[in-house]
Scaffold this active site. Structure first.
Site, PDB file in Angstrom:
ATOM      1  N   SER A 113     -21.868   4.850 -11.592  1.00  0.00           N
ATOM      2  CA  SER A 113     -20.680   4.700 -10.761  1.00  0.00           C
ATOM      3  C   SER A 113     -20.866   3.492  -9.856  1.00  0.00           C
ATOM      4  O   SER A 113     -21.606   2.571 -10.194  1.00  0.00           O
ATOM      5  CB  SER A 113     -20.487   5.987  -9.955  1.00  0.00           C
ATOM      6  OG  SER A 113     -19.270   5.947  -9.256  1.00  0.00           O
ATOM      7  N   ARG A 162     -14.608   5.694  -9.102  1.00  0.00           N
ATOM      8  CA  ARG A 162     -13.962   6.901  -8.595  1.00  0.00           C
ATOM      9  C   ARG A 162     -13.054   7.543  -9.651  1.00  0.00           C
ATOM     10  O   ARG A 162     -12.776   8.735  -9.598  1.00  0.00           O
ATOM     11  CB  ARG A 162     -13.159   6.528  -7.344  1.00  0.00           C
ATOM     12  CG  ARG A 162     -12.642   7.695  -6.562  1.00  0.00           C
ATOM     13  CD  ARG A 162     -11.992   7.251  -5.272  1.00  0.00           C
ATOM     14  NE  ARG A 162     -10.956   6.270  -5.493  1.00  0.00           N
ATOM     15  CZ  ARG A 162     -10.325   5.602  -4.531  1.00  0.00           C
ATOM     16  NH1 ARG A 162     -10.647   5.791  -3.282  1.00  0.00           N
ATOM     17  NH2 ARG A 162      -9.382   4.726  -4.816  1.00  0.00           N
ATOM     18  N   VAL A 196     -17.701  13.305  -1.078  1.00  0.00           N
ATOM     19  CA  VAL A 196     -18.162  11.964  -1.483  1.00  0.00           C
ATOM     20  C   VAL A 196     -17.042  11.121  -2.092  1.00  0.00           C
ATOM     21  O   VAL A 196     -16.002  11.635  -2.455  1.00  0.00           O
ATOM     22  CB  VAL A 196     -19.365  12.046  -2.462  1.00  0.00           C
ATOM     23  CG1 VAL A 196     -20.535  12.751  -1.820  1.00  0.00           C
ATOM     24  CG2 VAL A 196     -18.980  12.774  -3.743  1.00  0.00           C
ATOM     25  N   GLU A 197     -17.288   9.823  -2.180  1.00  0.00           N
ATOM     26  CA  GLU A 197     -16.353   8.840  -2.749  1.00  0.00           C
ATOM     27  C   GLU A 197     -14.958   8.942  -2.130  1.00  0.00           C
ATOM     28  O   GLU A 197     -13.951   8.952  -2.834  1.00  0.00           O
ATOM     29  CB  GLU A 197     -16.317   8.947  -4.284  1.00  0.00           C
ATOM     30  CG  GLU A 197     -17.658   8.547  -4.900  1.00  0.00           C
ATOM     31  CD  GLU A 197     -17.612   8.241  -6.387  1.00  0.00           C
ATOM     32  OE1 GLU A 197     -16.565   8.453  -7.004  1.00  0.00           O
ATOM     33  OE2 GLU A 197     -18.642   7.781  -6.901  1.00  0.00           O
ATOM     34  N   GLY A 198     -14.917   9.059  -0.810  1.00  0.00           N
ATOM     35  CA  GLY A 198     -13.636   9.185  -0.094  1.00  0.00           C
ATOM     36  C   GLY A 198     -13.383  10.642   0.219  1.00  0.00           C
ATOM     37  O   GLY A 198     -12.895  11.380  -0.650  1.00  0.00           O
TER      38      GLY A 198
END
Ligand SMILES: Cc1cc2nc3c(=O)[nH]c(=O)nc-3n(C[C@H](O)[C@H](O)[C@H](O)COP(=O)(O)OP(=O)(O)OC[C@H]3O[C@@H](n4cnc5c(N)ncnc54)[C@H](O)[C@@H]3O)c2cc1C
Length: 816
Positions: free
Chosen positions: A210, A378, A500-502
């Site tokens: 990622s 994402r 995670v990731e936003g």
């Protein structure tokens, strides 16, 4: 009467032009002709004359372009320039990163379905299929999740070795650098399958593929950096991590206080230009075992060693683990899902400028680099892990609910359980379609900024719902942890995916609509960009074209929303066959309603809408559910419109429509300027709120699909690890299910005899012998019941432990 008829003719002609988005000129001609013809036929000369004068008074200033620009557009341009909020650099970067795909059509009020349906069906290549059937299957067979999560709090060495050797960390790395160079779909499929065996393993594999060193190097690295790192990363010789978050900067990642000061230092007797880094990062996945640390920091050049600029901005570097002063190794412990995660720190750590990703010329471009890469990463990692978990839940919970008997019935037969099963089936279908759509977008070369936020948010939220439903249906079986529990760890992992990731609240409240409205809207971004055109004449010309396009767009959406609302979205040309046409029509209706509502909200609230997160989140929901519903229809088309899948499709679709209605209703209900809200309500819900959630009957059909083998369930649970190996309870449950179903009629016969009191024995197995002797059941039937009883016992059993086994510190000596 004749007056009314003439008026009506003018209105219908205008409305039809707006509905079909005719040009201003066509509208003027059509309306005038309709007024004239109907007026003459109806003998209404005065009405006709007055109407024609009004129409001329409206049309003429608009059609005289020079007049219009100077007298109408110019004053509006001046006001627009004054009220348009200045975008921060961060917002500007976020808006410009990424591309717009089909989600743009959903914001258009009139989606071109051909654009969606002509996209090729996403499929795995032969090589990717072989990888799924080979190394992925082998890895799943090696996994003992209890050993990982409880005994080792880590992957065992042989699993680490297997992952590295088979280049699981190199799925996004091109073959020229020794990677697998997989499509986004294959990358997603691998993660989905691994997540059905172990959330710890799938998270471990997800991270290097990622947003991180490999992705950043591929896009921005120098040739030298690529040649050095990518081949090593592909085979796990280097383990990467990426450190952005710190104690003072979580969601607001641009506020990182970590710094790199450009300076000179003597290294091995040679004066070297470099940076002195001071940073404190936390929550960094793979950090404890990383050999190379991607680092985000703000770079300063106070002595102007690189140029005039002092504050260069966010910059990215790759620090080898051996860098003196780099402090890593300790671990965080994320909710008992022990993938490697920990802090990274450093004080005045010196590194040469060659550590900057892309070299010194990329200094200050870090935020753009991150945002651009995030829209790809994402779209895959979290949505895939969530989808895999949901698919496994659908398979396991359906089978378990059929095997587990209470009150003399399989628990699946109880309506309360059926409700949970229906949610599991419907939401899994929707999430699988969503995840597939975002992977396909990446494979088409898009950088799907808005869909990736939609997929991240909704896949993980629905996974949270399904994890809870799975726990509830399993009762105590899922509560008692141990090797036999396949649900508990998934449930406790969910908040990690939410964060995670936003983090999800922010993703929903700020990003989906915030980015979606501006990126996908056919005019807003262009109007804002027109403000920066230096040539005044050119600026006016451009703004005029956009402004009147925008006004026509707004009127058209109002008419379309109202007309489709009145007809209950039953009319109009659209895509689909006899079964799906009504679905496409509903999407047409709500696309127009979204475009209209968004325009009105932005027009009335302007920049303040940004701070009205509860309103913008709801509009983001509408866009999201439109996107998800479209993805489901595309999946259904791509699979050859299978009739067997219709209950899943219908459940997921109606749920989305119900949620769209609630979101629009909530947004309008809470809009602060009430008269505007009343008008909007009349245009969006002219006949009130008519959508209903999926019916109980439909829910029963979905639940039935989960509790017996069938082709729709096979598609829904594609990529679940189902080989009935000793470590795979779900696979073994699946294998036993046909026997459980075959035994049901025999159980009924046997149960009847039991109730009649004809057996003298109390023990079940002894009663079976009696039943066979009495001719109630045959020998084969008795054997079937024995086999099922024994098989099911394994799945309803839970683990127990000696106290010692559960202690983290086995002895006092360990603890000290
Ligand atoms: C297990 C795990 C692994 C991680 N891996 C990495 C990694 O490898 N590398 C890395 O750099 N980081 C990593 N992170 C960090 C992760 O990206 C952050 O946790 C995330 O950005 C949220 O920051 P925070 O936890 O400080 O929450 P905060 O930012 O403190 O947020 C708290 C709450 O406020 C909400 N919120 C914040 N701002 C807004 C807003 N404007 N509008 C509405 N709501 C808002 C958030 O949604 C959240 O609900 C990881 C985190 C975890 C838990």
């Amino acid at each position: 009467m004749s007056v009314l008829l003439t008026l009506l003719a003018a209105l219908i002609a205008s409305g039809a032009c707006a509905y079909h988005r005719s040009s201003l000129r066509s509208w003027a001609i059509a309306t005038a002709v309709a007024t004239l013809v109907v007026g003459l036929i109806a003998h209404a000369p005065w009405t006709t004359t007055i109407l024609l004068i009004v129409e001329l008074a409206i049309a003429l200033p608009l059609l005289l372009v020079d007049f219009r620009r100077k007298q109408i557009t110019l004053p509006i341009l001046k006001i627009f320039a004054k009220v348009t909020p200045k975008l921060s650099e961060t917002e500007q970067t976020a808006l410009e990163a990424g591309t717009v795909g089909f989600e743009g059509e959903l914001f258009s009020g009139k989606p071109d379905w051909h654009e969606l349906l002509k996209q090729p069906k996403p499929e795995l290549s032969v090589e990717e299929q072989a990888f799924m059937a080979g190394p992925v299957e082998e890895l799943c067979a090696m996994i003992d999740d209890w050993q990982i999560t409880h005994e080792l709090a880590d992957l065992p060495p042989k699993v680490w070795e297997f992952i590295k050797k088979n280049r699981f960390f190199g799925m996004i790395i091109p073959k020229q650098y020794g990677g697998l160079q997989f499509s986004a779909l294959a990358h997603s499929a691998v993660l989905q399958k691994l997540s059905t065996a172990s959330a710890t393993v799938s998270s471990t594999v997800a991270v290097p593929n990622s947003l991180g060193p490999a992705e950043l190097l591929l896009h921005y690295g120098s040739e030298e950096q690529k040649n050095h790192y990518l081949p090593r990363l592909a085979v796990g010789e280097e383990i990467p991590c990426f450190a952005l978050t710190g104690p003072y900067a979580g969601s607001d990642a641009t506020s990182i206080p970590d710094v790199g000061i450009v300076c000179k230092q003597v290294v091995d007797g040679v004066e070297t230009l470099g940076i002195k880094l001071t940073f404190d990062k936390r929550y960094i996945t793979l950090a404890p075992i990383a050999t190379v640390v991607g680092l985000a920091f703000r770079m300063y050049d106070p002595e102007h060693l690189l140029g005039d600029k002092e504050d260069l901005g966010i910059t990215l570097a790759l620090l080898p683990r051996s860098t003196p002063g780099l402090e890593i190794g300790r671990r965080h412990f994320p909710l008992n899902i022990p993938f490697q995660n920990g802090p990274v720190r450093g004080k005045e750590v010196f590194a040469p400028l060659s550590v900057l990703i892309g070299g010194p010329q990329m200094a200050g471009h870090g935020w753009r680099m991150l945002v651009e890469c995030l829209s790809v990463g994402r779209a895959i990692s979290l949505p895939s892990n969530a989808t895999g978990g949901m698919r496994a839940s659908a398979l396991a919970t359906g089978a378990y609910a059929r095997m587990r008997k209470q009150f003399g019935l399989a628990v699946a037969r109880f309506e309360g359980v059926e409700e949970a099963l229906a949610r599991i089936g419907g939401l899994t279908y929707a999430t699988a379609a969503l995840s597939r759509a975002t992977a396909a977008a990446v494979d088409r070369g898009e950088k799907p900024a808005v869909p990736s936020a939609i997929a991240k948010y909704h896949a993980t939220e629905w996974a949270r719902q399904i994890a809870a439903d799975t726990m509830d249906v399993h009762g105590g079986k899922a509560v008692q942890l141990g090797p036999k529990n396949y649900a508990g760890r998934g449930w406790s992992a969910v908040p990690i995916a939410i964060t995670v990731e936003g983090a999800n609240i922010m993703t929903r409240s700020l990003m989906i609509f915030g980015q979606g409205a501006i990126r996908c809207h056919p005019y807003v971004l262009k109007e804002m960009q027109a403000l920066s055109i230096a040539d005044r004449g050119e600026q006016l010309k451009t703004f005029d074209r956009l402004l009147f396009g925008h006004i026509g767009f707004g009127i058209s959406n109002a008419v379309r929303s109202f007309a489709m609302g009145v007809s209950g979205a039953r009319l109009g040309e659209t895509a689909g066959d006899a079964y799906t046409r009504r679905y496409y029509r509903k999407l047409d209706r709500y696309s127009a309603a979204l475009a209209l509502t968004a325009d009105v909200f932005m027009g009335v609230l302007g920049g303040k809408l940004k701070f009205k997160e509860k309103l913008s989140a709801r509009l983001g929901d509408v866009l999201s559910y439109l996107y998800i519903a479209s993805s489901m229809l595309k999946q259904y088309e791509d699979n050859g419109r299978p009739e067997a899948d219709r209950p899943f499709l219908a459940w997921g679709f109606h749920q989305c429509m119900w949620l769209i209605q609630n979101a629009l209703d909530g947004a309008i209900r809470n809009f602060p300027v009430r008269p505007v809200a009343w008008l909007l309500r009349a245009l969006v819900f002219p006949l009130g709120r008519r959508e209903v959630p999926p019916s109980d009957r439909l829910g029963r059909r979905v639940a039935a699909l989960l509790t017996a083998p069938n082709e729709a369930l096979d598609r829904l649970t594609d990529w679940v690890y189902t080989t009935p190996t000793p470590n795979n309870t779900i696979g073994r449950m699946k294998a036993l299910l046909p026997d459980v179903i075959a035994a049901e009629p025999v159980e009924r016969k046997f149960g009847k005899a039991q109730k009649s009191g004809q057996f003298t024995a109390h023990d079940y197995l002894d009663q079976l012998v009696e039943a066979q002797q009495a001719g109630v059941i045959s020998e084969a039937e008795a054997n079937l019941l024995r086999h099922v009883r024994e098989g099911v016992f394994e799945f309803i059993s839970v683990d127990d432990f000696d106290s010692d086994e559960l202690r983290a510190f086995k002895t006092r000596a360990d603890a000290s």
